[in-house]
Write a protein that holds these residues in place. Sequence first.
Motif, PDB file in Angstrom:
ATOM      1  N   THR A 241       6.105   1.674   6.487  1.00 10.08           N
ATOM      2  CA  THR A 241       6.836   2.894   6.814  1.00 10.08           C
ATOM      3  C   THR A 241       6.516   3.363   8.234  1.00 10.08           C
TER       4      THR A 241
ATOM      5  N   GLU B 186       0.294   6.507   5.152  1.00 14.20           N
ATOM      6  CA  GLU B 186       0.439   5.290   4.351  1.00 14.20           C
ATOM      7  C   GLU B 186      -0.874   4.515   4.283  1.00 14.20           C
TER       8      GLU B 186
ATOM      9  N   THR C  82      -0.786   0.546  -8.168  1.00 13.99           N
ATOM     10  CA  THR C  82       0.386   1.069  -8.861  1.00 13.99           C
ATOM     11  C   THR C  82       0.736   2.473  -8.387  1.00 13.99           C
TER      12      THR C  82
ATOM     13  N   ASN D  88       2.253   2.501  -4.856  1.00 11.61           N
ATOM     14  CA  ASN D  88       3.682   2.178  -4.807  1.00 11.61           C
ATOM     15  C   ASN D  88       4.537   3.404  -5.102  1.00 11.61           C
ATOM     16  N   ARG D  89       4.066   4.304  -5.965  1.00  6.51           N
ATOM     17  CA  ARG D  89       4.794   5.533  -6.220  1.00  6.51           C
ATOM     18  C   ARG D  89       4.750   6.457  -5.002  1.00  6.51           C
TER      19      ARG D  89
ATOM     20  N   LEU E  45       4.360   5.416  -1.926  1.00  7.04           N
ATOM     21  CA  LEU E  45       5.160   4.758  -0.897  1.00  7.04           C
ATOM     22  C   LEU E  45       6.634   5.118  -1.036  1.00  7.04           C
ATOM     23  N   LYS E  46       7.104   5.264  -2.249  1.00  7.79           N
ATOM     24  CA  LYS E  46       8.497   5.671  -2.474  1.00  7.79           C
ATOM     25  C   LYS E  46       8.769   7.048  -1.894  1.00  7.79           C
ATOM     26  N   GLU E  47       7.806   7.957  -2.024  1.00  8.02           N
ATOM     27  CA  GLU E  47       7.967   9.303  -1.456  1.00  8.02           C
ATOM     28  C   GLU E  47       7.909   9.261   0.069  1.00  8.02           C
TER      29      GLU E  47
ATOM     30  N   ARG F 137       8.948   6.820   1.985  1.00  4.79           N
ATOM     31  CA  ARG F 137      10.244   6.314   2.444  1.00  4.79           C
ATOM     32  C   ARG F 137      11.307   7.406   2.388  1.00  4.79           C
ATOM     33  N   GLU F 138      11.237   8.221   1.350  1.00  4.83           N
ATOM     34  CA  GLU F 138      12.224   9.284   1.190  1.00  4.83           C
ATOM     35  C   GLU F 138      12.098  10.328   2.299  1.00  4.83           C
TER      36      GLU F 138
ATOM     37  N   CYS G 294       4.802  14.918  -2.937  1.00  2.00           N
ATOM     38  CA  CYS G 294       6.222  14.598  -2.905  1.00  2.00           C
ATOM     39  C   CYS G 294       6.670  14.353  -1.462  1.00  2.00           C
ATOM     40  N   SER G 295       7.875  13.843  -1.306  1.00  5.02           N
ATOM     41  CA  SER G 295       8.414  13.566   0.034  1.00  5.02           C
ATOM     42  C   SER G 295       8.588  14.854   0.845  1.00  5.02           C
TER      43      SER G 295
END
Length: 856
Positions: free
Chosen positions: A522, A529, A539, A542-543, A545-547, A549-550, A605-606
């Motif tokens: 990212t 990150e 695990t 990865n959750r 990392l999703k935030e 990216r958002e 959160c993002s």
Amino acid sequence: MRQDTAVAVSVHNNGAASLEGAISDDSLSLAACTFNSTSSNQFGSLLPNSEANTQPSNSDRTFSSYASRDRLSESDVIGRVFASIEEAETFYFDYAKSIGFSVRKNIMRTNVQGQVTIRRWVCSKEGKRSKKYLQLRDRKKTAKPLTRELCRAAFRIRFDHRKGVWVACEWVDTHTHVLVPAVQVQFLRSTRQVSDVDYATASTMYLFGMKPSRIHELMAKCSGGYENVGFTRSDLSNRLYEGRREQILQTDSETFISLLRGKQDMDPGFYYQYTIDSEGRLSDTFWCDSGMRAEFHYFGDVLSFDSTYRTNAYNKPLVLFVGLNHHMRSTVFGFALLSSETEDKYIWLLRTFLSAMDGKMPVSIVTDGDRAMRNAIRTVFPHASHRLCCWHLERNATTNISDPNFTSAFKDVMLNYMADDEFQFKWDQMIGKFHLTKNEWIKKLYADRHMWAETFLRHKFFGGLRSNQRCESMNAYINQYVGGKLMLFEFVMQMEFLISRLRYKEAEDDHRSCQTMPVLITHLQKHYEQQAATIYTRTVFNRVLKELREDGLLYISNCMSDVGRRIYVIKKFKLEDRSWRVVFHEADSKLVCTCHLMQSLGIPCSHSFTVMKAENLSEIPKCMILPRWTKNSKIAQSYLQYFSSKPSMNEAARIGSLTIACRNLIHFAAKSVDGYNDAIQVIHGLTLRAQDVLDIDAIPRASTKGRPVDIIKDPLIIKTKGSAKTTKASVKKRLCGTCQQPGHTKRTCIQNGGVKGNRDTDNGSFCTDFVSENTFNTTIATTTATLDMSTWGDDISIGTTSTKVDHNESFVLPVLNRCDGQSSNGFTFPSQDLSQNNRGGTIPPQWHEWWNYNVR
């Protein structure tokens, strides 16, 4: 003695090779060669010629052809000395296997001191079956085939007190029957035996769900064919059952409790409790080990429990206490077997669980909504947030409404987070659209909305758990290895293996998280990150990392300052109608977002990452890192290496450990003949040394010391909530395939030329012979009489025709004369008295039974 010991060694090797036979083709070859070594003739030095290992060229050789092959005469055996009864028995059994007959034990004489002085063996076809067993007429089971043919072959030894040895004193080798061909020797009773090594291997496979038939097939593959296994599938099944019964003390329940007590002796942190009913039977049981209690200490904030059925021989519901570890994998906190699923039972279980966990209460609980569970949770854990399983609610919606469109709309309202007023608007809109205003199930569902709607549960921590599918998936795994015939003590061992599997997966996840690093991708890889990859498990990372990216699609639309805090309004690119508010506290850098992801899942959160950038924070604040998701969430433990044997290892575990240690030996020794011969000699030598060390008398038996005087009785088989309730009215009666009437079958149906049998379908149909030549003369002409139809209907079905009859009409009924199916002449009966015909003969009472049931 040494020669006999070599036989046992070969069998041992065969069993070991059978366990690891699937490793490679080389191991299969070694297994086959090892078995062949057991097939060598143990009495070759006694034969008249030196062709002891000669095999017949034709498998269908008759008795006369066997009579001239490798037979021992009386002079060859009489006077031969044996060191023990076992040695003599092995000699005769091996001889019988080579010739082609089976042996059984016959006579054993003892002296006044109880010492055996005479032992005799005979051919299995000696004697004959008593006549009283051959003349039985009321058999409930099919008689066993005859096997005795008055054979006189026998072998007897006596003990010589002066020399201290056993001497052969009788040898009869004359048989009155055809000896079996070589291909059928494997089926002789005396040649079939499940060795201890084979049993240990088979019992381990059986414990993990393999059926005896599959185990037998695997052993046949590893031994080079079914003829080399040494026993049949039935022998293996019987041996497994005997082994299970041998492990039981007085009762299965007593063995079960003794096993839990033994585990507590080895593990001081092991905890168990049980109750006994008024009849002295085992009622409810809960147990957990020290590792489960430690897991609850670390990850006991979220708890899910559910019951499953058909896991044991008594149909006791199994209750699993399941949570989430730091890798977001399922972890088990405890097991319980209940006698019923009532509120009182669940209250006892939860209080016992609370005592085992030193009084620590969970923050949130997820169940399937069972009323007894809900009341028990409200009593024992009053402050815990209780959530109903979304999967069960979706299934209930499909069952009660039966409209896929409604189910889809309900899922949207249940799973998506929205404001309270928006939830109410969508709910009213959904109810009006599908006309469900007066539906009782909908009213109850709405009353419990605070237990299932994401709108009311978003600010509570559930770790991402919305359903009890963790328990369901665990149940699915358990059902692969347990079944309705599993004893209680076996069930405990199965659950122990389940725990070891979960801990193995956790150790694997720890290794992957600690020993590897993900590739950073990212735009915040040097800051947030990289920190997340260092702190969180893989695990959870990865959750996060999703935030991250958002965050690239978010921007700050407004910012307002207040005392000690700043409020940011966040919007998403090309989604102007949605916005989120993030409050940043200057004192501790804490961020609170209206999406409540931190409160419900425990990760930033993002929207929070967008504010972190605006506040120029170089790393994620510590207050935003939940310790349960980090790599160091548990106290570091030192994992012992189990390469050396421990006193707590059982025999099966030691066999498995030795087999694994011999893998390389099997692989390389099978590559060449010289290597194989060297390995066999070394194995034989080690086996002899192990036998010298072993003292069978020193093996302790299960102690009864410390057990209660009153033996705990086994529980009764119970009916659970998942069992189908049947009544007498719901039991489908068996109907005839021809006339579709109950009480008989097509074979005895009157339309097919038979006589209908008893009306009781539970006893099955039978062919009656009450109309016999002794009762009626088959040459009598048809006698006319009237039949009173005043109290019966107008329609009567006789044979294949349905006739309209008038009251007081005469007609003829067809009947059978006897059970062989031959028909007699028909008879008609008087209207008022069915006990007499017009010729004065008495009609048997069975005929009234047939008439009243099949005609009336």
